[in-house]
Design a protein around this motif. Structure first.
Motif, mmCIF file in Angstrom:
data_model
loop_
_atom_site.group_PDB
_atom_site.id
_atom_site.type_symbol
_atom_site.label_atom_id
_atom_site.label_comp_id
_atom_site.label_asym_id
_atom_site.label_seq_id
_atom_site.Cartn_x
_atom_site.Cartn_y
_atom_site.Cartn_z
ATOM 1 N N VAL A 1 -8.556 5.855 -0.876
ATOM 2 C CA VAL A 1 -7.803 5.365 0.279
ATOM 3 C C VAL A 1 -7.799 3.837 0.246
ATOM 4 C CG1 VAL A 1 -8.418 7.372 1.690
ATOM 5 C CG2 VAL A 1 -9.857 5.326 1.782
ATOM 6 N N HIS B 1 -5.888 -0.073 -8.052
ATOM 7 C CA HIS B 1 -6.194 0.076 -6.629
ATOM 8 C C HIS B 1 -6.356 -1.294 -5.973
ATOM 9 C CE1 HIS B 1 -8.711 0.777 -3.074
ATOM 10 N NE2 HIS B 1 -8.304 2.031 -3.075
ATOM 11 N N ALA C 1 -5.200 9.860 -5.019
ATOM 12 C CA ALA C 1 -5.161 9.050 -3.797
ATOM 13 C C ALA C 1 -4.592 9.865 -2.644
ATOM 14 C CB ALA C 1 -4.331 7.789 -4.013
ATOM 15 N N LEU D 1 -0.559 9.219 7.177
ATOM 16 C CA LEU D 1 -1.202 9.653 5.941
ATOM 17 C C LEU D 1 -1.839 11.025 6.087
ATOM 18 C CD1 LEU D 1 -3.083 6.299 5.204
ATOM 19 C CD2 LEU D 1 -0.912 7.039 4.190
ATOM 20 N N LEU E 1 -5.919 6.768 -11.133
ATOM 21 C CA LEU E 1 -4.993 5.815 -10.512
ATOM 22 C C LEU E 1 -4.359 4.854 -11.517
ATOM 23 C CD1 LEU E 1 -7.030 4.855 -7.307
ATOM 24 C CD2 LEU E 1 -5.383 6.709 -7.606
ATOM 25 N N GLU F 1 0.836 -1.206 0.000
ATOM 26 C CA GLU F 1 0.000 0.000 0.000
ATOM 27 C C GLU F 1 0.865 1.248 0.000
ATOM 28 O OE1 GLU F 1 -3.311 2.322 2.790
ATOM 29 O OE2 GLU F 1 -2.859 0.201 3.169
ATOM 30 N N ARG F 2 1.897 1.267 0.860
ATOM 31 C CA ARG F 2 2.791 2.425 0.924
ATOM 32 C C ARG F 2 3.447 2.682 -0.432
ATOM 33 N NH1 ARG F 2 5.605 4.196 5.382
ATOM 34 N NH2 ARG F 2 5.526 2.129 6.357
ATOM 35 N N GLN G 1 -2.183 11.062 0.300
ATOM 36 C CA GLN G 1 -0.731 11.174 0.297
ATOM 37 C C GLN G 1 -0.126 10.559 1.556
ATOM 38 O OE1 GLN G 1 -0.235 15.469 -0.229
ATOM 39 N NE2 GLN G 1 0.606 15.092 -2.265
ATOM 40 N N VAL G 2 1.073 10.008 1.395
ATOM 41 C CA VAL G 2 1.860 9.538 2.535
ATOM 42 C C VAL G 2 2.578 10.743 3.139
ATOM 43 C CG1 VAL G 2 3.749 8.031 3.260
ATOM 44 C CG2 VAL G 2 2.159 7.271 1.490
ATOM 45 N N TRP H 1 1.771 6.991 -6.713
ATOM 46 C CA TRP H 1 0.715 7.895 -7.174
ATOM 47 C C TRP H 1 1.005 9.343 -6.787
ATOM 48 C CZ3 TRP H 1 -2.892 3.670 -5.073
ATOM 49 C CH2 TRP H 1 -3.260 2.796 -6.116
ATOM 50 N N LEU I 1 0.939 4.220 -2.901
ATOM 51 C CA LEU I 1 0.611 5.605 -2.576
ATOM 52 C C LEU I 1 1.774 6.538 -2.918
ATOM 53 C CD1 LEU I 1 -1.248 5.148 0.845
ATOM 54 C CD2 LEU I 1 -2.257 5.615 -1.399
#
Length: 299
Positions: free
Chosen positions: A213, A194, A92, A107, A135, A80-81, A94-95, A87, A84
């Motif tokens: 998310v 996603h 999506a 996040l 995405l 997932e990290r 943001q980290v 992207w 993100l």
């Protein structure tokens, strides 16, 4: 603060956690450590939250709103990290930090109680589809993500076992597996997807109206990602006398609006609905299983 996991998370963890998995028991300690390490101020645990992670609304040491997300390794938080980060906020969440603490993500704060599902159905589908389109990008080189073939291969094994134990679902499983074999039979586009996209995964934001998310990223063709959106609000579809025809119109409309092949979208929608239905039956969510398998029968 006591980090009490929401009942929804506890229930889902009980359904899916392998024997001996102690993540839920260690979660309060992990959460305390993650908060202290970053100097965060906790506002509240998000309820009802998700089925595979704890989401905590926090503020950073500078007072900025953020979200702390904690997930077990089997939920693939590092995947997932990576998605993100790739992207970079385009479509999506943001980290907020690079971070190397496994299973812990800091996040951007969105509006957790406002998803596109709160909109009228036609508007919700339009906004969700527009978010999803942003995405679908080329995956990074030497990417760490599963492919659609790999993920559905694992799922297919579980579906076969479910069909062997329940003759009632066997015809639908056979149809779903045949559709998968045909869909994977030739070359197809390779996009970062996603992976678990639906209306409730699109939240209101400040820098953009809607942002996705909770990805479980996978690499493959766009139709696979869009297939989960087709069955959104499945309980409403089942309740309609015209549910089957509404579903077919939805497939046509989404395929045309996102330039996806309609038959490929139908095929992946069938596979994903049957897979979810068989899985729901396996863990005792019989009502969900009935809805999903009835929906699949329309396809």
């Amino acid at each position: 603060m006591a980090f009490e996991p929401p009942r929804r998370l506890v229930r889902a963890f009980g359904e899916t956690a392998p024997e001996g998995d102690d993540w839920l028991a260690t979660l309060p300690e992990v959460a305390e450590r993650a908060v202290a390490r970053r100097g965060l101020t906790v506002e509240r645990v998000q309820v009802p939250g998700g089925r595979s992670s704890l989401v905590v609304l926090v503020r950073t040491a500078e007072g900025a709103p953020a979200v702390l997300k904690l997930a077990p390794r089997r939920a693939r938080p590092e995947s997932e990290r990576a998605a993100l980060v790739h992207w970079g906020g385009r479509g999506a969440v943001q980290v907020r930090e690079e971070g190397d603490e496994e299973g812990v993500l800091l996040l951007e704060r969105l509006h957790p109680d406002v998803s596109v599902r709160s909109l009228p159905e036609a508007k919700a589908l339009l906004e969700a589809a527009g978010t999803l389109r942003r995405l679908w990008v080329e995956p990074p080189g030497s990417h760490p993500f599963e492919t659609v073939a790999e993920r559905t291969g694992r799922q297919a094994e579980a579906m076969r076992a479910g069909a062997a134990a329940d003759a009632q679902v066997a015809p639908l499983v056979d149809a779903a597996l045949a559709a998968r074999a045909e869909l994977l039979g030739g070359p197809s586009e390779q996009r970062l997807l996603h992976g678990t996209f639906r209306q409730s995964k699109v939240l209101a934001g400040d820098r953009m109206p809607w942002l996705a998310v909770g990805p479980d990223p996978v690499v493959g063709e766009s139709a696979f990602d869009l297939a989960r959106l087709v069955r959104d609000r499945v309980e409403d579809l089942i309740a309609q006398p015209s549910g089957a025809s509404t579903t077919r119109r939805r497939i046509k409309r989404l395929a045309e609006s996102l330039e996806v092949d309609q038959e490929r979208l139908r095929g992946w929608t069938l596979f994903r609905a049957v897979e979810s239905g068989v899985r729901a039956r396996r863990v005792g969510r019989e009502r969900d299983a009935e809805l999903l398998l009835e929906f699949a029968g329309w396809l």
